[in-house]
Design a protein around this motif. Structure first.
Motif, PDB file in Angstrom:
ATOM      1  N   SER A  22       0.828  -1.211   0.000  1.00 16.22           N
ATOM      2  CA  SER A  22       0.000   0.000   0.000  1.00 16.22           C
ATOM      3  C   SER A  22       0.861   1.259   0.000  1.00 16.22           C
ATOM      4  O   SER A  22       0.515   2.256  -0.647  1.00 16.22           O
ATOM      5  CB  SER A  22      -0.926  -0.003   1.217  1.00 16.22           C
ATOM      6  N   ALA A  23       1.993   1.213   0.714  1.00 22.97           N
ATOM      7  CA  ALA A  23       2.887   2.362   0.734  1.00 22.97           C
ATOM      8  C   ALA A  23       3.501   2.607  -0.635  1.00 22.97           C
ATOM      9  O   ALA A  23       3.590   3.751  -1.098  1.00 22.97           O
ATOM     10  CB  ALA A  23       3.985   2.147   1.781  1.00 22.97           C
ATOM     11  N   ILE A  24       3.925   1.526  -1.300  1.00 23.99           N
ATOM     12  CA  ILE A  24       4.491   1.669  -2.645  1.00 23.99           C
ATOM     13  C   ILE A  24       3.426   2.162  -3.615  1.00 23.99           C
ATOM     14  O   ILE A  24       3.672   3.055  -4.435  1.00 23.99           O
ATOM     15  CB  ILE A  24       5.080   0.331  -3.118  1.00 23.99           C
ATOM     16  N   ALA A  25       2.229   1.599  -3.521  1.00 18.21           N
ATOM     17  CA  ALA A  25       1.146   1.997  -4.419  1.00 18.21           C
ATOM     18  C   ALA A  25       0.714   3.439  -4.182  1.00 18.21           C
ATOM     19  O   ALA A  25       0.163   4.088  -5.082  1.00 18.21           O
ATOM     20  CB  ALA A  25      -0.053   1.065  -4.234  1.00 18.21           C
ATOM     21  N   GLY A  26       0.970   3.957  -2.973  1.00 18.31           N
ATOM     22  CA  GLY A  26       0.601   5.340  -2.668  1.00 18.31           C
ATOM     23  C   GLY A  26       1.626   6.364  -3.106  1.00 18.31           C
ATOM     24  O   GLY A  26       1.408   7.573  -2.944  1.00 18.31           O
ATOM     25  N   PHE A  27       2.748   5.910  -3.688  1.00 19.31           N
ATOM     26  CA  PHE A  27       3.794   6.845  -4.107  1.00 19.31           C
ATOM     27  C   PHE A  27       3.296   7.906  -5.097  1.00 19.31           C
ATOM     28  O   PHE A  27       3.793   9.046  -5.065  1.00 19.31           O
ATOM     29  CB  PHE A  27       4.972   6.077  -4.713  1.00 19.31           C
ATOM     30  N   PRO A  28       2.360   7.600  -6.010  1.00 20.65           N
ATOM     31  CA  PRO A  28       1.869   8.656  -6.906  1.00 20.65           C
ATOM     32  C   PRO A  28       1.324   9.882  -6.182  1.00 20.65           C
ATOM     33  O   PRO A  28       1.316  10.980  -6.749  1.00 20.65           O
ATOM     34  CB  PRO A  28       0.756   7.944  -7.691  1.00 20.65           C
ATOM     35  N   TRP A  29       0.908   9.720  -4.938  1.00 22.45           N
ATOM     36  CA  TRP A  29       0.436  10.876  -4.174  1.00 22.45           C
ATOM     37  C   TRP A  29       1.598  11.740  -3.696  1.00 22.45           C
ATOM     38  O   TRP A  29       1.415  12.929  -3.397  1.00 22.45           O
ATOM     39  CB  TRP A  29      -0.397  10.412  -2.978  1.00 22.45           C
TER      40      TRP A  29
END
Length: 276
Positions: free
Chosen positions: A57-64
């Motif tokens: 989830s942390a990696i997937a949230g990088f676009p933010w």
């Protein structure tokens, strides 16, 4: 009060009306079928550990984290002659693709991570571009009103999505929730077609470095930098993340509906704050 440095803005408005476009209005409904509860529970059902879910989830949230890049891209390089309208359609479509991939692709880590990244790229970029529309049509008198409307819409959607998302997570299969969520960014893309925006003959900025320098100058100013530090410190607490979510679900035995209700109660404070 401390004076805030102003970012350079194009001299002419590229829109056909003085009122801010209402493309951001459907954003309040993005979270009606929110996957904030269904998605982590789906990953847990795949026998992922809490640490694995948190890491993905942390990696997937990088676009933010790189939201500034979407703003620079939209400001500097018009897409099919438009700086806002076409980008809203493009990134909303990317978000649709991400949720569709979660539905149809195999439930393997690399596919799930790719799908989540696509969904977050679309959502984060749409959020930035919608804020850009508000800024371009605001002045020192209307800016607080427009920001209150934007945050009020977002908070209202989050309040509604809390209980609704919990109910969906408890009664629907996770991929059915993902499928429903897929249609929400699609609605934003459709509404963006109605934005009355003039085509840009040339880019308003000669290079992307001008806006970048202005943004970092604002970020490291004494007042904004202090508040940025407060927000950063508050956001790194594990109490607001997935470990606490699974503690409530697995140790305290909270149901999905009750978890959604807690989310609604929490976001109701933000809704009240937008009116204040």
């Amino acid at each position: 009060s401390w004076p805030l440095p102003r970012l350079a803005r194009p001299a002419s408005k590229p829109y056909l009306c003085d009122r801010p476009p209402r493309a951001g209005a459907p954003a309040m409904f993005w979270q009606i079928a929110s996957c904030a509860i269904a998605l982590p529970l789906f990953l847990r059902s795949l026998h992922w550990s809490v640490a694995e879910i948190t890491a993905v989830s942390a990696i997937a949230g990088f676009p933010w984290v790189i939201k500034i890049l979407y703003g620079i891209l939209s400001d500097t390089y018009p897409f099919f002659g438009y700086r806002r309208k076409s980008y809203l359609i493009l990134f909303s479509s990317i978000s649709v693709l991400g949720w569709a991939c979660l539905v149809v692709l195999p439930s393997e880590k690399h596919w799930i991570l790719t799908s989540m990244i696509l969904a977050n790229i679309g959502f984060a970029a749409t959020d930035v571009i919608t804020d850009g529309l508000v800024v371009e049509h605001s002045n020192e008198f209307t800016s607080p009103i427009y920001q209150s409307i934007a945050w009020g819409s977002r908070s209202l959607g989050a309040v509604a999505s809390g209980f609704t998302g919990g109910w969906l997570a408890q009664h629907w299969h996770p991929k059915e929730v993902f499928l429903l969520t897929m249609f929400l960014p699609l609605s934003v893309a459709l509404v963006a077609l109605w934005i009355l925006e003039k085509k840009v003959e040339k880019a308003p900025f000669k290079s992307p470095w001008g806006p970048v320098r202005s943004c970092f100058k604002l970020l490291f100013s004494s007042n904004i930098g202090f508040f940025s530090l407060i927000l950063f410190t508050a956001s790194i607490s594990a109490a607001f993340g997935l470990p606490f979510f699974f503690y409530m679900k697995e140790d305290l035995k909270f149901t999905e509906i009750f978890l959604g209700l807690l989310s609604s109660v929490g976001w109701s404070g933000a809704l009240i704050g937008s009116f204040i």
